[in-house]
Design a protein around this motif. Sequence first.
Motif, short mmCIF file in Angstrom:
data_model
loop_
_atom_site.label_atom_id
_atom_site.label_comp_id
_atom_site.label_asym_id
_atom_site.label_seq_id
_atom_site.Cartn_x
_atom_site.Cartn_y
_atom_site.Cartn_z
N UNK A 160 9.24 8.82 12.82
CA UNK A 160 8.55 10.01 13.30
C UNK A 160 9.14 10.47 14.64
N UNK A 161 9.14 9.56 15.61
CA UNK A 161 9.49 9.96 16.97
C UNK A 161 10.96 10.35 17.12
N UNK A 162 11.84 9.80 16.27
CA UNK A 162 13.26 10.16 16.38
C UNK A 162 13.52 11.62 16.05
N UNK A 163 12.56 12.30 15.45
CA UNK A 163 12.72 13.72 15.20
C UNK A 163 12.69 14.53 16.49
N UNK B 203 4.40 14.44 18.55
CA UNK B 203 5.79 14.07 18.84
C UNK B 203 6.22 14.55 20.22
N UNK B 204 5.79 15.75 20.57
CA UNK B 204 6.14 16.29 21.89
C UNK B 204 5.54 15.45 23.01
N UNK B 205 4.41 14.80 22.74
CA UNK B 205 3.77 13.93 23.73
C UNK B 205 4.13 12.47 23.58
N UNK B 206 5.20 12.17 22.79
CA UNK B 206 5.65 10.78 22.55
C UNK B 206 4.57 9.93 21.89
N UNK B 207 3.83 10.56 20.98
CA UNK B 207 2.79 9.85 20.24
C UNK B 207 3.05 9.87 18.74
N UNK B 208 4.33 9.82 18.38
CA UNK B 208 4.70 9.61 16.99
C UNK B 208 4.53 8.14 16.65
#
Length: 270
Positions: A203-206, A193-198
Amino acid sequence: MPEQGCDGSVLLEDSVADGIDSEQNAPGNQGIQGQNIVADIKTAVENACPSVVSCADILAIASNSAVVLAGGRGWEVQLGRRDSRIANRSGAVSNLPSPFEPLANLTVKFANVGLNSTDLVSLSGAHTFGQSRCRFFQGRLSNFSGTGMPDPSLDPTYRDILLEACPQGGDDNRVNLDPTTPDEFDNNYFTNLQGNRGLLTSDQVLFSPPGAATTVDVDRFAASQEVFFDAFGASMIKMGNIMSPSTTTDGSEIRLTCSRVNPLPTLADM
């Protein structure tokens, strides 16, 4: 997240005779797998101790075992649940979290069953293993929210990988939720998620956009696998107790077959 609490209702299949409109027909549950494994476990348990262990408890124990076998840490599974004799498809349609939802919606749905934002983040960490079908994230690749553009919170290199995995007509292709260690239960979900790979929007909206209330927990779990494991176990126990699963005989039972309710007794049985 179970719609009626942990009562095994999601395992019930369509049955006109029993009035069951299966929760498996809800969009978020379509394509779920593993019912055959649960059925095999139930058969073995019934052979050893008939009418003692519910399908709901089997699901709870199996969830713990799956995490441990994949390298995670277990938690104290609370037992004694009974199985529901009804399914709630409409509730599943309305209340189960969707892979397309914004953070505000997810937070409300979790809060409605007594789970807070930390529970939302920790339980989402279950996406450190498993897969999703392309149809649940394809909109992020080239036409996010009808813009004709990719989701700006999606890493471009990761997007190229996903485009290859999900060609036109490949809606049902499956992609690992965790592109780094897909078969291990670890905290890489959060570093992804920190690397925008959700993988999914949900997932990524977290983590994106910056400033989301859940970002603190994402950073905390990414920094320490042990902290994540502690939080995940605590949240699983909370989720297993939402809506106070039945432990008595009031409208519930110990199902003999997890996919259908037990036959009602006849006069000959009395």
